[in-house]
Structures are given as structure tokens and as C-alpha cells.
Enzyme design. Structure first.
Site, mmCIF file in Angstrom:
data_model
loop_
_atom_site.group_PDB
_atom_site.id
_atom_site.type_symbol
_atom_site.label_atom_id
_atom_site.label_comp_id
_atom_site.label_asym_id
_atom_site.label_seq_id
_atom_site.Cartn_x
_atom_site.Cartn_y
_atom_site.Cartn_z
ATOM 1 N N LYS A 1 -11.329 3.546 11.741
ATOM 2 C CA LYS A 1 -10.825 4.255 10.822
ATOM 3 C C LYS A 1 -10.170 3.494 10.316
ATOM 4 C CE LYS A 1 -7.296 5.728 9.858
ATOM 5 N NZ LYS A 1 -6.461 4.939 8.724
ATOM 6 N N GLU B 1 -5.899 3.853 5.504
ATOM 7 C CA GLU B 1 -6.305 4.075 3.996
ATOM 8 C C GLU B 1 -6.205 3.345 2.489
ATOM 9 O OE1 GLU B 1 -4.022 4.803 6.056
ATOM 10 O OE2 GLU B 1 -2.637 6.328 5.587
ATOM 11 N N PHE C 1 -3.014 -2.022 7.742
ATOM 12 C CA PHE C 1 -3.312 -2.856 6.406
ATOM 13 C C PHE C 1 -3.078 -3.989 6.218
ATOM 14 C CE2 PHE C 1 1.103 -2.867 5.897
ATOM 15 C CZ PHE C 1 1.763 -3.621 4.737
ATOM 16 N N GLU D 1 12.080 -3.800 12.357
ATOM 17 C CA GLU D 1 10.810 -4.750 11.509
ATOM 18 C C GLU D 1 10.708 -4.559 10.173
ATOM 19 O OE1 GLU D 1 6.942 -3.666 12.063
ATOM 20 O OE2 GLU D 1 6.062 -5.272 12.917
ATOM 21 N N CYS E 1 2.150 -9.012 11.885
ATOM 22 C CA CYS E 1 3.012 -8.999 12.670
ATOM 23 C C CYS E 1 3.215 -10.555 13.720
ATOM 24 C CB CYS E 1 1.794 -7.965 13.382
ATOM 25 S SG CYS E 1 0.424 -8.990 14.735
HETATM 26 P P1 NAD Z 1 0.688 2.091 10.391
HETATM 27 O O1 NAD Z 1 1.005 2.436 11.748
HETATM 28 O O2 NAD Z 1 1.207 3.231 8.917
HETATM 29 O O3 NAD Z 1 -1.177 2.255 9.772
HETATM 30 C C1 NAD Z 1 -1.565 2.103 11.246
HETATM 31 C C2 NAD Z 1 -2.923 2.769 11.176
HETATM 32 O O4 NAD Z 1 -2.396 4.385 11.723
HETATM 33 C C3 NAD Z 1 -3.341 3.268 9.971
HETATM 34 O O5 NAD Z 1 -5.302 3.030 10.142
HETATM 35 C C4 NAD Z 1 -2.316 4.495 9.201
HETATM 36 O O6 NAD Z 1 -3.732 5.050 8.764
HETATM 37 C C5 NAD Z 1 -2.465 5.145 10.393
HETATM 38 N N1 NAD Z 1 -1.801 6.547 10.777
HETATM 39 C C6 NAD Z 1 -0.106 6.121 10.284
HETATM 40 N N2 NAD Z 1 0.460 6.824 9.785
HETATM 41 C C7 NAD Z 1 0.217 8.133 11.091
HETATM 42 C C8 NAD Z 1 0.469 9.160 11.233
HETATM 43 N N3 NAD Z 1 1.330 9.426 11.064
HETATM 44 N N4 NAD Z 1 0.095 9.571 12.819
HETATM 45 C C9 NAD Z 1 -1.262 8.949 12.813
HETATM 46 N N5 NAD Z 1 -1.932 8.416 12.467
HETATM 47 C C10 NAD Z 1 -1.110 7.170 11.096
HETATM 48 O O7 NAD Z 1 1.219 0.346 9.934
HETATM 49 P P2 NAD Z 1 0.496 -0.289 8.696
HETATM 50 O O8 NAD Z 1 2.022 -0.785 8.027
HETATM 51 O O9 NAD Z 1 -0.737 -0.318 8.148
HETATM 52 O O10 NAD Z 1 0.499 -2.103 9.680
HETATM 53 C C11 NAD Z 1 1.494 -2.869 9.951
HETATM 54 C C12 NAD Z 1 2.548 -2.535 11.521
HETATM 55 O O11 NAD Z 1 1.227 -2.849 12.063
HETATM 56 C C13 NAD Z 1 3.422 -3.417 11.560
HETATM 57 O O12 NAD Z 1 3.767 -2.499 12.713
HETATM 58 C C14 NAD Z 1 3.140 -4.158 12.198
HETATM 59 O O13 NAD Z 1 3.523 -5.025 12.874
HETATM 60 C C15 NAD Z 1 1.688 -3.881 12.763
HETATM 61 N N6 NAD Z 1 1.114 -4.756 13.293
HETATM 62 C C16 NAD Z 1 1.257 -5.104 15.077
HETATM 63 C C17 NAD Z 1 -0.247 -5.347 14.719
HETATM 64 C C18 NAD Z 1 -0.500 -6.932 16.562
HETATM 65 O O14 NAD Z 1 -1.743 -7.158 16.854
HETATM 66 N N7 NAD Z 1 0.463 -5.929 17.369
HETATM 67 C C19 NAD Z 1 -1.338 -6.107 14.106
HETATM 68 C C20 NAD Z 1 -0.657 -6.459 12.921
HETATM 69 C C21 NAD Z 1 0.020 -4.960 12.250
#
Ligand code: NAD
Length: 512
Positions: free
Chosen positions: A188, A191, A164, A396, A296
Site C-alpha cells: 500500500k 496515496e 511519500f 519533526e 527521515c
Molecule cells: P505517514 O505516516 O503520514 O504515512 C505513511 C503511510 O501511512 C502512508 O501509506 C499513509 O497512507 C498511511 N497513513 C497515513 N495516516 C494513517 C492513519 N491515520 N492510519 C493508518 N495509516 C495511515 O508518513 P508520510 O508523511 O507519508 O512520511 C513522512 C514520515 O515518514 C516522516 O515522519 C518520516 O520521518 C518518516 N519516514 C521514516 C523513515 C525511516 O526509515 N525511519 C523513512 C522515510 C520516512
């Protein structure tokens, strides 16, 4: 039909617009019964409803991409590059519209939203050079009259799963390079803020991306798992939290796919006592509290070395100058966090820090903003006296919270950072070239800033987080992603000269 249209789903009586799926070049209404509200984090206004695509819809998107691959893979490189040239022009044209949408659904400030889009735009610009980026190599005369060369070929249907916090930049890390390489793509998006990616998809079609080459599906775990297991998907790029990334990496790898997962972080900034105090503390405060700490590469741990530990009051004073308000209000430094649940989680982490004995120097809980009383606001929060066993150090938080750890020497700061399981980003603030060089050499973190607070590399390099912040060896953009999105084929060739004397049958393996 446009990507987000004011039409109603039979599944819900809400009047909010519905977010469409993009399948085979058409924006289509999902027939799902499962919908989620897309909510403005500053107001709780429901902006749209996003569908959780059905199995049949997911399958249609993937199979459409597989069909489109048959022709797209043979589309000349120059034609692919020209689509990217047009896309970058269109993103520039619509920058303000994209930023307004991004701020409404994500919460970050308008200038930061433009930054989000711009960092993605730079990847599109880089994709315009796909001709030179995807060149093969040749070695002439590896044996008598024999040449060996390799060519890069696209691999097929690739999938992207995005978080997000950067709804423009991270989709743009993925689909432009994948498509420029000759693949087709199924994205994808998160959401929580799918509307900006849909606007980008509209621009991609306007730029000339043919039907089926870019598809967008929506949903949560079921959609993600379908992408990670479908036989037509050859590669999965994921950006998000560690626990989901680990799942995606294992599931995709178990199903024979290439996978790369960029994940969570706990980024340490080392402040040396010889640092330029004013510049360094400005950078520290900006990198911690910008985007409400939801980057991140945000700094979340400040490691104050020696005398620099006396600068805590200055850090607190600078943090207090930041303006907390809605992202679309001019002068805002810190917008709302993404959701009510995220706010509650961050507040519970702050309570945990207090109960564990860290000193709460600045408490950003219970912040209300006039005119936006329902917003998910948390003002800058600072702990000092943080120890490595505290939850506020280990976990985090992904909010505007700084954990300050005091150490006596640079060696201790390096040891502390290297003992932390994450390896996304780090920085040192110093005026000593020797200290900076030692840090660069000894630190076990993939992206290092020297007097630079958020050291995200530009697209000619790649995003190189390491250790617990990444799974897979190749980064999400730059030359590394060309490797990820292409298959190397090595050819060893001999052309017979009819005039030459035959050398007879040779049953050995050496080439002569
Ligand atoms: P998230 O892991 O909750 O969601 C990421 C994606 O995974 C979304 O599209 C979501 O729909 C999907 N998802 C969520 N739960 C799932 C499950 N149980 N099974 C399969 N898919 C699932 O992450 P977020 O809260 O949207 O984003 C924040 C996180 O992303 C933080 O941890 C941040 O550090 C990380 N991030 C990392 C980078 C990087 O380059 N290292 C960049 C941006 C964000």
C-alpha cells in the site's frame, strides 16, 4: 491495462488518468467512489487520481496473494533470484522514466530522484543473493548419531505500507526481499505519490513475478487497518510517521502479526571546533536542505560545540547559495515540499519558533519561483539560539528548517542527543579520532555518521534506527529482513542403522 491509464472513472468527471490496483497479476480499475488527486507539488497540476480501494478489492488482493503463496513458496531459490536479477536490469533500463515520474509526483530534483531509485535498486541487487542470505545451519552429532539443523521458510502473505518521501526506495526496501524469500506481498504505497510504485510493479511483472505474488492496493487508514488485521497477513512492514507507526505496530501485533515500523526522526549533527570547516558545513547544509528536508535521515538539528558556534554566518551564507526551483529544472538544489498542507504546517512551525524566542537567521517563507508561482516552495530556513523546550527542536518539521543549538562540550552534545526521544540518525564532524570514538561509543542513536552526513547503511547491513524512531527489533532490508520474512524451523534427526543393537525404551529427555 497499464498501471496508470488515461481512462475515466465513473465516480468523477476529471480527465486525469486513474491509478490502477494490481490484483492477481492484473492492473484493474477500482470501483470505489473515493478518489484523491495526485498533484505535482511544483505546479499543482493534477497528474492522476488514486482510488481508495473498497473492502472487497482489499480482500481480493490479500486472498490472491494467499493463493499464489501455495506455489511461489516452492519455487526454487535460483528461479526467485533470477526474477530479481531481471528486475534490477529493468530498473536500470527505465531509470530516467522512473525518475521523471518520481520528480513530477514527489517534487525532489531529478538527480535526487535517481538516488531514490538507486538506493532501492541496491536492495534488489542484494535480493539476487537470496540463496546465500537464506541458508540454514547444521550441527552434526549433537548426541550419538543425531544432527540438528535449522532451515528458513517463507511465512506467507506480507504487507508493506510506505510513506511519500521515498516512493521508489522504500517500496524496494520491502517487496523484493519479501518475494525473494518465497513470500507473497501486498503493498500500500503513499496515496500522495503512488505512480512510481506502480511503474515498479509493471517492471516486476515484466521481470517474471507471477500473478498474485505482488499486489498493490491504494488508500489511507482503512486500507492500512485492513492489512494490519486480515488473518491471511503474517507480517507488516511500515515506514512513516511516529503516530501512524505506533498505531500500525499495535494493531498488527494485537492481530498476531510480525511488525516492523521505521518512523520519524530529529537527527542531530555535532560540529566540533576541530572539524574541517568547509567540508563539514557543506555536508551539514546538504543534509539539512536536500530533498527539501523531507528525508527521515535529514539533519534537522545542528549542535555547534564551543568555537564552532561562531560558524553560524558561514552556515547561513552556504544555505543562501542553494537554488530553490522545480525538481525538473537543471541546477535545482531544493524542490517544493509535497503538498500545500505540508507547506502550511512547516510555515506554522517557523512562526512558532519565532514566537518562542529562537533567532530566525534565515527565513525561507514567502518564496516564489518564476514560472512555478503555485509551487509549494520554502527556501532554506535557519534558527539559532534554539533550546530543547522549543517546538522547532522537539517536533519533526519535515521541511527545509535547521535548528542550531549551541553547547560547550562534546559531553553536552552527547547528553542533548541522547535525551531526544528519536534515535534514527546522527553524525559527528571532527578530525579527532578520540572524539569520534567516544561519540560512537556513547551515543544512543541507531545510525551514526563520522564525517558522513546522511549515514544510511548499504543493503549488506540494515537500516538500524532506534528508540522513538523504530518499533520492532529487525530492520527493513539486509540480513535482518531475511530473518523478518522467514520462519526458522529447527529439525533434530536420527537415522537408525538396521545393524545396530537396539538400546530399548528410553523415557528420559536427554539425547544420547
Ligand atoms: P505517514 O505516516 O503520514 O504515512 C505513511 C503511510 O501511512 C502512508 O501509506 C499513509 O497512507 C498511511 N497513513 C497515513 N495516516 C494513517 C492513519 N491515520 N492510519 C493508518 N495509516 C495511515 O508518513 P508520510 O508523511 O507519508 O512520511 C513522512 C514520515 O515518514 C516522516 O515522519 C518520516 O520521518 C518518516 N519516514 C521514516 C523513515 C525511516 O526509515 N525511519 C523513512 C522515510 C520516512
Amino acid at each position: 491495462m497499464s498501471a496508470v491509464l488515461k481512462s475515466q472513472s465513473p465516480a468523477n468527471s476529471s480527465t486525469a488518468p486513474t491509478v490502477k490496483l494490481l490484483i492477481n497479476g492484473k492492473f484493474v480499475e477500482s470501483s470505489t467512489q473515493v478518489w484523491k488527486d495526485v498533484v505535482n507539488p511544483a505546479t499543482q497540476e493534477i497528474l492522476a487520481r488514486v482510488p481508495f480501494a473498497t473492502k472487497e478489492e482489499l480482500d481480493a488482493a490479500i486472498m490472491g496473494a494467499a493463493e499464489a503463496f501455495k506455489t511461489w513458496k516452492n519455487t526454487p531459490i535460483g528461479a526467485r533470484a533470477r526474477v530479481m536479477l531481471k528486475l534490477q536490469e529493468l530498473i536500470r533500463r527505465d531509470m530516467k522514466k522512473l525518475a521523471a515520474c518520481l520528480t513530477a509526483e514527489q517534487g525532489k530534483t531529478l538527480p535526487d530522484a535517481e538516488g531514490d531509485i538507486f538506493r532501492g535498486l541496491e536492495v534488489v541487487e542484494h535480493a539476487c543473493s537470496i540463496g546465500t542470505l537464506s541458508l540454514g545451519e547444521i550441527a552434526e552429532n549433537v548426541a550419538g548419531g543425531i544432527d540438528t539443523y535449522f532451515i528458513r521458510q517463507p511465512i506467507g502473505v506480507c504487507a508493506g505500507i510506505t510513506p511519500f518521501n521515498f516512493p521508489a526506495m522504500i517500496p524496494l526496501w520491502m517487496f523484493p526481499m519479501a518475494i525473494a524469500c518465497g513470500n507473497t506481498f501486498v503493498l500500500k504505497p503513499s496515496e500522495q505519490d503512488p505512480m512510481t510504485p506502480m511503474l515498479l510493479a509493471e517492471l516486476a511483472l515484466e521481470a517474471g513475478v507471477p500473478p498474485g505474488v505482488l499486489n498493490i492496493v491504494h488508500g489511507g487508514k482503512e486500507a492500512v487497518d485492513a492489512l494490519c488485521t486480515h488473518p491471511e497477513i503474517k507480517a507488516v512492514s511500515f515506514v512513516g510517521s511516529c503516530h501512524v507507526g505506533e498505531h500500525v505496530y499495535k494493531l498488527s501485533s494485537d492481530h498476531g502479526k510480525r511488525a516492523q515500523c521505521m518512523m520519524g526522526a530529529k537527527n542531530h549533527a555535532i560540529i566540533m571546533p576541530d572539524a574541517n570547516k568547509d567540508q563539514s558545513l557543506n555536508a551539514l547544509v546538504g543534509a539539512t536542505f536536500g530533498a527539501a528536508g523531507q528525508r527521515c535521515m535529514a539533519t534537522s538539528v545542528a549542535v555547534l560545540v564551543g568555537e564552532a558556534n561562531q560558524w553560524i554566518p558561514d552556515i547561513v551564507a552556504k544555505a543562501k547559495t542553494l537554488t530553490v526551483n522545480a525538481g525538473n529544472v537543471s541546477g535545482t538544489d531544493v524542490g517544493p515540499v509535497i503538498s500545500i498542507q505540508a507547506k502550511q504546517r512547516i510555515e506554522s512551525m517557523i512562526a512558532k519558533g519565532v514566537s518562542e524566542g529562537a533567532k530566525l537567521e534565515l527565513d525561507g517563507r514567502n518564496t516564489t519561483v518564476a514560472g512555478f508561482e503555485k509551487g509549494n516552495f520554502i527556501a532554506p530556513t535557519i534558527f539559532s539560539g534554539v533550546k530543547p523546550h522549543h517546538e522547532v527542536y522537539k517536533t519533526e518539521i519535515f521541511g527545509p528548517v535547521m535548528a542550531i543549538v549551541a553547547v560547550d562540550t562534546l559531553d553536552e552534545a552527547i547528553a542533548l542527543t541522547n535525551a531526544n526521544p528519536y534515535g534514527n540518525g546522527t553524525g559527528i564532524f571532527t578530525q579527532s579520532g578520540a572524539a569520534a570514538r567516544k561519540f560512537q561509543n556513547e551515543i544512543d542513536v541507531g545510525q551514526v555518521g563520522i564525517n558522513v552526513p546522511v549515514p544510511v547503511p548499504v543493503p549488506y547491513f540494515s537500516f538500524t534506527g532506534s528508540r522513538g524512531s523504530k518499533l520492532g527489533d529487525l530492520g527493513p532490508y539486509g540480513k535482518q529482513v531475511v530473518q523478518f520474512y522467514t520462519q526458522v524451523k529447527t529439525v533434530t534427526a536420527r537415522w537408525f542403522d538396521d545393524a545396530a543393537v537396539s538400546t530399548g525404551v528410553n523415557t528420559t529427555i536427554s539425547l544420547k
